[in-house]
Design a protein around this motif. Structure first.
Motif, mmCIF file in Angstrom:
data_model
loop_
_atom_site.group_PDB
_atom_site.id
_atom_site.type_symbol
_atom_site.label_atom_id
_atom_site.label_comp_id
_atom_site.label_asym_id
_atom_site.label_seq_id
_atom_site.Cartn_x
_atom_site.Cartn_y
_atom_site.Cartn_z
ATOM 1 N N ASP A 36 37.547 -4.279 29.500
ATOM 2 C CA ASP A 36 36.622 -5.136 29.430
ATOM 3 C C ASP A 36 37.252 -6.685 30.616
ATOM 4 N N LEU A 37 37.468 -5.962 31.957
ATOM 5 C CA LEU A 37 38.371 -7.799 31.817
ATOM 6 C C LEU A 37 37.104 -8.804 32.282
ATOM 7 N N VAL A 38 36.043 -8.669 32.115
ATOM 8 C CA VAL A 38 35.346 -9.907 32.136
ATOM 9 C C VAL A 38 35.535 -10.148 30.928
ATOM 10 N N ARG A 39 35.046 -9.180 30.012
ATOM 11 C CA ARG A 39 34.582 -10.275 28.652
ATOM 12 C C ARG A 39 36.118 -10.853 28.012
ATOM 13 N N LEU A 40 37.185 -9.898 28.425
ATOM 14 C CA LEU A 40 38.948 -10.276 28.626
ATOM 15 C C LEU A 40 39.103 -12.031 28.570
ATOM 16 N N CYS A 41 38.779 -11.760 29.892
ATOM 17 C CA CYS A 41 38.804 -13.685 31.087
ATOM 18 C C CYS A 41 37.555 -14.718 30.252
ATOM 19 N N ARG A 42 36.797 -14.052 30.055
ATOM 20 C CA ARG A 42 35.555 -14.687 29.675
ATOM 21 C C ARG A 42 36.583 -15.583 28.321
ATOM 22 N N ILE A 61 14.677 -9.859 37.441
ATOM 23 C CA ILE A 61 15.116 -10.854 36.083
ATOM 24 C C ILE A 61 16.115 -10.441 35.544
ATOM 25 N N GLY A 62 16.292 -11.673 34.405
ATOM 26 C CA GLY A 62 17.146 -10.814 33.576
ATOM 27 C C GLY A 62 18.728 -11.958 33.173
ATOM 28 N N SER A 63 18.650 -13.013 34.157
ATOM 29 C CA SER A 63 20.295 -13.250 34.753
ATOM 30 C C SER A 63 20.125 -14.607 33.374
ATOM 31 N N GLY A 64 18.985 -14.925 33.516
ATOM 32 C CA GLY A 64 19.751 -16.034 31.858
ATOM 33 C C GLY A 64 20.005 -15.569 30.573
ATOM 34 N N VAL A 65 19.278 -14.399 30.312
ATOM 35 C CA VAL A 65 19.968 -13.362 29.588
ATOM 36 C C VAL A 65 21.383 -12.806 29.530
ATOM 37 N N MET A 66 21.878 -12.451 31.096
ATOM 38 C CA MET A 66 22.802 -11.862 30.824
ATOM 39 C C MET A 66 23.838 -13.229 31.066
ATOM 40 N N MET A 67 23.336 -14.210 31.913
ATOM 41 C CA MET A 67 24.579 -14.961 31.518
ATOM 42 C C MET A 67 24.737 -15.819 30.257
ATOM 43 N N ALA A 68 23.958 -14.985 29.529
ATOM 44 C CA ALA A 68 24.028 -15.754 27.580
ATOM 45 C C ALA A 68 24.617 -14.943 27.109
ATOM 46 N N ALA A 69 24.474 -13.815 27.537
ATOM 47 C CA ALA A 69 25.547 -12.835 26.901
ATOM 48 C C ALA A 69 26.696 -13.223 27.009
ATOM 49 N N HIS A 70 26.945 -12.645 28.754
ATOM 50 C CA HIS A 70 27.893 -13.501 29.291
ATOM 51 C C HIS A 70 29.201 -14.588 28.069
ATOM 52 N N MET A 71 28.214 -15.199 28.266
ATOM 53 C CA MET A 71 29.172 -16.754 27.463
ATOM 54 C C MET A 71 29.783 -16.453 25.745
ATOM 55 N N GLY A 123 30.428 -13.286 24.577
ATOM 56 C CA GLY A 123 30.973 -12.283 24.908
ATOM 57 C C GLY A 123 30.276 -10.596 24.571
ATOM 58 N N THR A 124 29.007 -10.545 25.072
ATOM 59 C CA THR A 124 28.190 -9.260 24.394
ATOM 60 C C THR A 124 27.761 -8.780 25.731
#
Length: 722
Positions: free
Chosen positions: A69-75, A565-575, A577-578
């Motif tokens: 998962d490069l997205v998680r690794l990069c974050r 809808i759900g972009s707020g949850v997605m970005m919070a989880a991205h922050m 790393g989940t």
């Protein structure tokens, strides 16, 4: 004394998400270099792990298990990830050309793009697939298995190439097809006289395993043509194949040949410190690199072993420190899957096989992936022992989200703006409470004005700019107006003048592209240096007739929504790393898409707004209050971003969620996603049922989406969820 922030002064760019780069990202995240800005360029949000591909093809591993998962690794590493193909490099100007985006500047660069198995055989491009890139082949294989199961294609497979990779994949595919309930016919086609890449003992074991699996081996066979259902051979009978896989050798990516990079047979020539020949600012590793100082076969083990040296030398290049030499081992252990949960090990000419060796291989592969999947928890910022009253409690709360998740709560904002009085200016038609202010133009018609800015929620300023521009334009589109003019408002982190220039160029180019496409003109703006990247725009639009507001909804109107809808949850989880990288990438890709076509189709709506920081419920309630109606939303009809529901059910939430809940309570089911703050959210439209159905057909005809999510009726303003 507070430690001063270190300004950004150097750009490190990693081209490709290969094994070595993935390991560098992990090490970088654990100990980032202050002052260095890290960028990764890769076509997709994940990178498949070579060692587990045969196991995935055989059905032992899921797709998620296989992918890095490069997205998680990069974050984790604090790196921006650009999801696109690199297509050229200018080493004089130190610029990397990226498909669909402007050039990316670098001070130090590293290339780890792997290889391809695309072959220059007539018919290959149209009727076959290379075993590499792995993600393309893996997807094609999954589709083929499903088609073979339902009988729509024959379970016939040809593998071109009788090396270790070809035999391994043939055994895996044969096993998987049998597990799927079909009888396979798999043929390995080898141009040479025997299986290559292994010693005599291992070769005999491979031949025995293939024979037991019913796999046919054709040697001294040269492919002349690939057709939809067969492979033609020179002087031999054709091989029937509904799927043809190329696994004969390693081929460099074609774009490398069009550069001035030093090449050996198409591969980038490197020196013992892994920099390329004649250029100490550019490195190359993995299968795309050639090592004349220590020639080795193309194998993932060397990329893994090179990662610590690459990491050290990249930091040395950025700091002016001494570099290390890479000394790859001469003899290495080969672990070869045999289809089922059995494997063969070869080293020093000896070979052993059996289920125990598969378990050993499985343990090694999973340990590698676990290292990249279970990233170390970073220590939170320490709270001073003594603080002013209330400060400790705030610092102990959930970290502040980016985007609209960082907004001030709706109730606080309403109180702060309640004292404004627009009646003193007869030209102002509407002000506080709608998407944008509406002003009468002296010559007739109306102008709408709005401003918005976003705290960065991702590290890529280009994608963040696109999202911020679309977000700001949402207020103009929601009023049925034509975008007119935009002004930027930027806060850049502290950085050197060259990096400031690079950042401003990227942001300006991205913003201009969005506003030009929307019919607006970016006329300038304001820039300052601050603690973190923040991007905002002031926008205007015009409309001949009175713009659409939130107060025109009527009883029996339905509510139509143009975006999940759900972009707020997605970005919070991205922050934290989940979130899965694919889900994050999918969400961001939708968020950055303009909604001008949707707005044009819906410009005759009774009422319209865009769903942003106050969540779906908050914006529905605002429409209800302005129009004197009550709303009923159908939970099952509300679209949700891929992955957001599972994250929300697991307790992931934006920092603004509680304030939104308090500001817009709902009756019925308590679904946190209804209150989730959205960034660049969809248009929320009130219009008659027949008009909504017509609009849905128009949207579909343009490849767009829309959903009818509820109804409006007479009654006290409220939102009910059923």
């Amino acid at each position: 004394m507070n430690t001063p922030d270190v300004p950004l002064t150097q750009d490190l760019v990693l081209v490709g998400g290969g094994h070595a780069h993935a390991l560098v990202l992990r090490k970088w995240g654990m100990n980032p270099l202050p002052g260095a800005r890290l960028t990764v360029i890769n076509p997709g949000p994940t990178a498949p792990y070579t060692g587990m591909l045969p196991g995935h093809v055989a059905g032992h591993y899921s797709r998620d298990t296989l992918e890095i998962d490069l997205v998680r690794l990069c974050r984790f590493a604090g790196a921006r990830l650009i999801l696109a193909h690199a297509t050229d490099i200018d080493r004089t100007a130190r610029l990397i050309t990226v498909e669909g985006q402007g050039p990316i500047a670098y001070d130090i660069a590293s290339i780890d793009i792997g290889i391809t198995a695309e072959m220059s055989i007539p018919g290959f491009a149209a009727h076959a697939v290379g075993a590499k890139p792995l993600d393309v082949y893996a997807q094609r294989w999954r589709d083929f298995v499903e088609a073979a199961k339902d009988g729509s294609v024959a379970p016939t497979v040809a593998v071109i190439g009788g090396g270790v990779a070809g035999c391994e994949l043939a055994l895996a595919m044969s096993h998987a097809l049998r597990q799927a309930g079909v009888e396979p016919a798999v043929t390995v086609i080898e141009a040479g006289p025997q299986i290559s890449g292994v010693g005599d003992i291992a070769r005999r074991k491979l031949i025995r395993a293939m024979a037991q699996a019913g796999i046919t081996l054709r040697t001294d066979a040269r492919v002349t043509q690939i057709e939809p259902s067969q492979v033609l051979l020179n002087g031999q009978d054709p091989v029937q194949a509904a799927l043809t896989v190329g696994a004969a050798g390693a081929f460099p990516h074609g774009w490398l040949a069009d550069t001035d990079l030093p090449l050996i047979d198409g591969f980038i020539e490197t020196t013992p410190d892994l920099s390329i020949k004649g250029d100490t600012y550019v490195f190359a590793v993995g299968d795309c690199a050639a090592m004349p100082f220590a020639p080795r076969p193309k194998a993932g083990v060397f990329a893994v072993r090179a990662a610590p040296v690459l990491h050290h030398n990249l930091r040395a290049a950025l700091t002016g420190g001494p570099r290390r030499t890479f000394k790859p081992q001469k003899n290495y252990l080969k672990l070869i899957s045999l289809g089922g949960k059995s494997a063969m090990a070869e080293k020093f000419g000896l070979a052993f096989s059996g289920p125990l060796l598969w378990r050993w291989k499985n343990r090694i592969d999973r340990a590698f992936m676990d290292k990249l999947d279970h990233l170390p928890l970073m220590k939170p910022a320490q709270i001073p022992e003594t603080t002013a009253l209330g400060a400790r409690e705030i610092m102990q709360e959930k970290p502040l989200c980016g985007g609209c998740g960082a907004k001030v709560g709706g109730a606080l904002l309403a109180d702060a703006l309640s004292t404004l009085d627009i009646r003193t200016n007869p030209q102002v038609v509407t002000g506080v409470g709608d998407d944008a202010a509406v002003v009468k133009l002296p010559g007739g018609g109306f102008q709408v004005l709005s401003t918005d800015h976003l705290r960065a929620m991702i590290h890529d300023p280009v994608q963040m700019t696109r999202i911020a521009a679309v977000h700001a334009l949402g207020d103009v589109w929601a009023m049925g107006a034509a975008p007119q003019v935009a002004l930027s408002s930027l806060i850049l982190p502290r950085m050197s003048p060259p990096l400031q220039a690079r950042s401003l160029r990227e942001i300006t180019d991205a913003a201009r592209a969005v506003f030009d496409a929307a019919g607006a003109t970016l006329v300038g703006g304001h820039t300052t240096i601050g603690a973190e990247l923040t991007i905002g725009f002031t926008v205007t639009g015009t409309r001949d007739t009175m713009p659409i507001t939130i107060s025109g909804a009527r009883p029996d109107d339905v509510l139509l929504l143009t975006r999940p809808i759900g972009s707020g949850v997605m970005m919070a989880a991205h922050m934290d790393g989940t979130a899965r990288g694919r889900d994050v990438a999918n969400t961001l890709a939708i968020m950055e898409q303009p909604q001008s076509q949707q707005a044009a189709i819906l410009r005759d709506a009774h009422a319209m707004t865009d769903v942003t920081g106050f969540g779906l419920a908050g914006h529905v309630l605002a429409m209800c209050k302005a129009s004197g109606l009550r709303a009923t939303l159908c939970q099952a009809d509300i679209p949700v971003y891929q992955g957001a529901r599972a994250l929300s059910d697991a307790g992931v939430a934006s920092s603004l969620l509680q304030a939104n809940r308090e500001n817009a309570p709902t009756q019925g089911i308590d679904d946190p996603l209804i209150h989730d703050p959205q960034t660049a959210g969809g248009l929320l439209v009130a219009l008659p049922q027949k008009s909504a159905e017509k609009a849905l057909r128009q949207l579909e005809s343009k490849g767009l989406q829309g959903w009818i999510i509820g109804t409006l009726q007479d009654g006290a303003p409220s939102v009910t969820l059923k």
